[in-house]
Design a protein around this motif. Structure first.
Motif, PDB file in Angstrom:
ATOM      1  N   ASN A   1      40.846  57.151 154.276  1.00  0.00           N
ATOM      2  CA  ASN A   1      39.954  57.692 153.249  1.00  0.00           C
ATOM      3  C   ASN A   1      38.530  57.141 153.398  1.00  0.00           C
ATOM      4  N   CYS A   2      38.084  56.991 154.622  1.00  0.00           N
ATOM      5  CA  CYS A   2      36.789  56.367 154.917  1.00  0.00           C
ATOM      6  C   CYS A   2      35.634  57.066 154.203  1.00  0.00           C
ATOM      7  N   HIS A   3      35.716  58.372 154.083  1.00  0.00           N
ATOM      8  CA  HIS A   3      34.654  59.159 153.463  1.00  0.00           C
ATOM      9  C   HIS A   3      34.469  58.828 151.978  1.00  0.00           C
ATOM     10  N   ASN A   4      35.457  58.194 151.356  1.00  0.00           N
ATOM     11  CA  ASN A   4      35.335  57.789 149.954  1.00  0.00           C
ATOM     12  C   ASN A   4      35.130  56.288 149.793  1.00  0.00           C
ATOM     13  N   THR A   5      34.972  55.589 150.898  1.00  0.00           N
ATOM     14  CA  THR A   5      34.689  54.160 150.852  1.00  0.00           C
ATOM     15  C   THR A   5      33.177  53.969 150.840  1.00  0.00           C
ATOM     16  N   PRO A   6      32.635  53.218 149.885  1.00  0.00           N
ATOM     17  CA  PRO A   6      31.180  52.997 149.907  1.00  0.00           C
ATOM     18  C   PRO A   6      30.768  52.424 151.261  1.00  0.00           C
ATOM     19  N   ILE A   7      29.822  53.069 151.912  1.00  0.00           N
ATOM     20  CA  ILE A   7      29.495  52.718 153.295  1.00  0.00           C
ATOM     21  C   ILE A   7      28.968  51.286 153.412  1.00  0.00           C
ATOM     22  N   HIS A   8      28.263  50.801 152.387  1.00  0.00           N
ATOM     23  CA  HIS A   8      27.760  49.427 152.461  1.00  0.00           C
ATOM     24  C   HIS A   8      28.901  48.412 152.405  1.00  0.00           C
TER      25      HIS A   8
END
Length: 122
Positions: A51-58
């Motif tokens: 679910n990388c797309h919903n993980t805050p990128i920072h």
């Protein structure tokens, strides 16, 4: 508005966590996940970010930096469904993702499935 209320996402294997904008916003959570990341990096040569797309990128950037401090050659594969090649490139480049996971069910027909396999390496 899920983050401020710390509600669970109605999904069987994941939940949203409120990391805030910096470690000082949720010091215990950041420290706990840093320690978990260190232990995991010592044990495994690669990570799969679900679910990388919903993980805050920072947050992902920070934790991957922690992991790469322990294992510089860490292999990272990620489930990334942004529906935007531009956004995919942002995640791949900022996080140093080595490979992407795609769902075959997103193909419209057999021809499109062939295109996805060819494009993303099967």
């Amino acid at each position: 508005n899920l983050y401020p209320r710390r509600e669970l996402l109605a999904w069987g294997d994941s939940c949203k966590l409120n990391y805030g904008d910096a470690p000082s916003d949720s010091a215990w959570l950041w420290a706990h996940m840093e320690e978990y990341t260190k232990v995991t990096a010592r044990l495994f040569h690669g990570f799969r970010i679900d679910n990388c797309h919903n993980t805050p990128i920072h947050v992902a950037e920070h934790l991957l930096d922690v992991a790469r401090h322990i294992r510089p050659d860490l292999y990272v594969t990620a489930e990334l469904f942004t529906n935007s090649e531009h956004t995919d490139h942002i995640f791949v480049n900022r996080l140093g993702i080595n490979s992407l996971i795609r769902e075959a069910m997103s193909a419209y027909d057999p021809h499109d499935l062939g295109r996805l396999v060819y494009r993303y390496g099967g």
